[in-house]
Enzyme design. Structure first.
Site, PDB file in Angstrom:
ATOM      1  N   HIS A 254       0.847  -1.194   0.000  1.00 24.22           N
ATOM      2  CA  HIS A 254       0.000   0.000   0.000  1.00 24.22           C
ATOM      3  C   HIS A 254       0.876   1.235   0.000  1.00 24.22           C
ATOM      4  O   HIS A 254       1.946   1.238   0.607  1.00 24.22           O
ATOM      5  CB  HIS A 254      -0.909   0.018   1.249  1.00 24.22           C
ATOM      6  CG  HIS A 254      -2.058   0.947   1.100  1.00 24.22           C
ATOM      7  ND1 HIS A 254      -1.975   2.272   1.440  1.00 24.22           N
ATOM      8  CD2 HIS A 254      -3.302   0.743   0.617  1.00 24.22           C
ATOM      9  CE1 HIS A 254      -3.138   2.840   1.172  1.00 24.22           C
ATOM     10  NE2 HIS A 254      -3.964   1.944   0.678  1.00 24.22           N
ATOM     11  N   GLU A 309      -7.705  -5.507   0.086  1.00 19.23           N
ATOM     12  CA  GLU A 309      -8.257  -6.327  -0.978  1.00 19.23           C
ATOM     13  C   GLU A 309      -8.147  -7.820  -0.701  1.00 19.23           C
ATOM     14  O   GLU A 309      -8.900  -8.621  -1.249  1.00 19.23           O
ATOM     15  CB  GLU A 309      -7.549  -6.007  -2.307  1.00 19.23           C
ATOM     16  CG  GLU A 309      -7.569  -4.554  -2.702  1.00 19.23           C
ATOM     17  CD  GLU A 309      -8.924  -4.090  -3.206  1.00 19.23           C
ATOM     18  OE1 GLU A 309      -9.950  -4.638  -2.775  1.00 19.23           O
ATOM     19  OE2 GLU A 309      -8.942  -3.183  -4.043  1.00 19.23           O
TER      20      GLU A 309
END
Ligand code: ACO
Length: 369
Positions: A254, A309
């Site tokens: 991320h 996710e």
């Protein structure tokens, strides 16, 4: 910060490009707050309707205040547009196209309003569900105004009311994915809003940005990669080979979080309550451990942890959604954040227009040959 001189930072890494009071992301500690409230509390005690209102108005309304947000019916023009799409259309393209058609029927203009935000957020699930049925040769289902927005989406997909466990799981997913700062799609929405364009254009642009597999396209790729790995015993060799060939592990990494993504933790908890996905989840948890160890070896100086996710894939499968609808379902949930940001952008608007460093040829002339 990775600025390389003169304030230039490729990909705007580390650049503060605005101010927001919607979400506070603490990447080092792995914390996420919506207008001050920790995401874990909101998932446990809140609904998507409450969270959306919080993002749009800044107010937390107790459920007893009757906060409601149900799926809205589609105008005939929008259903007509969706009918024209080939069945193999990417659902993100269908959602973008359907909302664009809907925007043409609204006449929304600058400035965006909370009421406009409610309307686009309420119509988006109906667009996606209608497309999903039309591509299967089925007629769209009229929304049921008594259902919450996530439950109403499942109802419009299958024409059957979801059970309480599935409805609650998707509600939690929508809360977790509602907002996340200046990610690529939200930033896109703000750029569009900053030009005094309308709210639907901002949302349509954001969908385009979210479509990419490095952003919202990841959860279906998580399913693909886990499938390709085979058993957890085979995963280590598969991951080593993938990393060695420069591939990225989907559901990991991320731009902001260097710690474990708190949304992944919240969704893992939700997924653990879904019996239908128990076997898949067990494998995902085993593979996660191996992946985190190998990613730490691969990039010792750049912590790459599980992102939202990874466990989103488990929840979405657990409520019966096919992987090809995962990215567009993420988009439905993110409507609250996108539209919240358009409202915030509009209240203190400055045109977003950065400079760029020119690296092309020096001045030359056609006559020079
Ligand atoms: N697997 C393997 N290597 C990775 C991963 C990953 N998941 N993520 C980053 N890296 C590596 C890159 O290859 C790069 O290596 P290099 O310096 O040798 O080229 C290094 O880490 C830095 O990569 P950047 O792209 O510069 O880092 P950033 O933190 O900006 O990346 C991103 C963030 C794009 C999300 C990345 O982690 C990624 O591609 N992850 C996989 C896709 C994914 O899961 N996306 C969903 C994100 S959550 C969301 O958008 C809702």
């Amino acid at each position: 910060m990775s600025a390389t001189g003169s304030g230039y930072s490729p990909g705007l890494k580390g650049v503060i490009a605005g101010e927001t009071s919607l979400a506070m992301i603490d990447g080092a500690q792995g914390r996420l707050l919506y207008r001050g409230y920790p995401i874990g509390e909101l998932v446990e005690h809140g609904t998507y309707a409450q969270v959306a209102e919080l993002l749009w108005t800044g107010e937390w309304a107790a459920q007893s205040d009757g906060v409601q947000l149900a799926c809205a019916p589609l105008p005939a023009e929008v259903v007509g547009t969706l009918r024209e799409l080939p069945p193999q259309t990417n659902p993100m393209d269908a959602l973008r196209t359907g909302l664009s058609a809907w925007g043409a029927t609204t006449g929304f203009a600058w400035p965006p309003s909370a009421e406009q935000a409610r309307q686009v957020t309420a119509v988006a699930p109906s667009v996606l569900a209608a497309f999903a049925r039309l591509r299967d040769g089925l007629d769209p289902v009229e929304p049921d105004p008594s259902l919450t927005l996530p439950a109403g989406f499942l109802y419009q997909l299958s024409a059957a009311r979801p059970n309480a466990v599935e409805a609650r799981a998707l509600e939690a997913y929508f809360v977790v994915c509602a907002e996340h700062g200046f990610n690529a799609s939200t930033f896109t929405a703000r750029v569009i809003t900053s030009t005094h364009s309308d709210l639907v254009s901002a949302v349509v642009g954001a969908i385009g940005a979210l479509k990419g597999p490095w952003h919202g396209g990841a959860p279906s790729e998580v399913v693909n990669q886990l499938h390709q790995m085979g058993s957890p015993a085979e995963a280590e060799a598969w991951i080593r080979a993938a990393l060695a060939s420069g591939e990225r592990l989907m559901g990991f990494g991320h731009r902001v979080y260097r710690a474990y993504d708190p949304r992944a933790a919240a969704l893992r908890k939700v997924a653990e309550g879904l019996a239908s996905v128990a076997g898949w989840l067990e494998k995902a948890i085993a593979v996660e451990e191996i992946a985190l160890r190998l990613l730490a070896e691969h990039k010792p100086d750049y912590p790459i942890k599980t992102n939202v996710e990874y466990y989103a894939a488990a929840v979405l499968q657990g409520v019966g959604l096919p992987p090809n609808l995962f990215p567009a379902t993420f988009a439905l949930a993110r409507h609250a954040g996108w539209t919240g940001h358009t409202l915030e952008q509009a209240t203190a608007n400055v045109l977003i227009r950065p400079d760029v460093r020119y690296v092309g040829p020096a001045e030359r002339h056609l006559a020079d040959g």
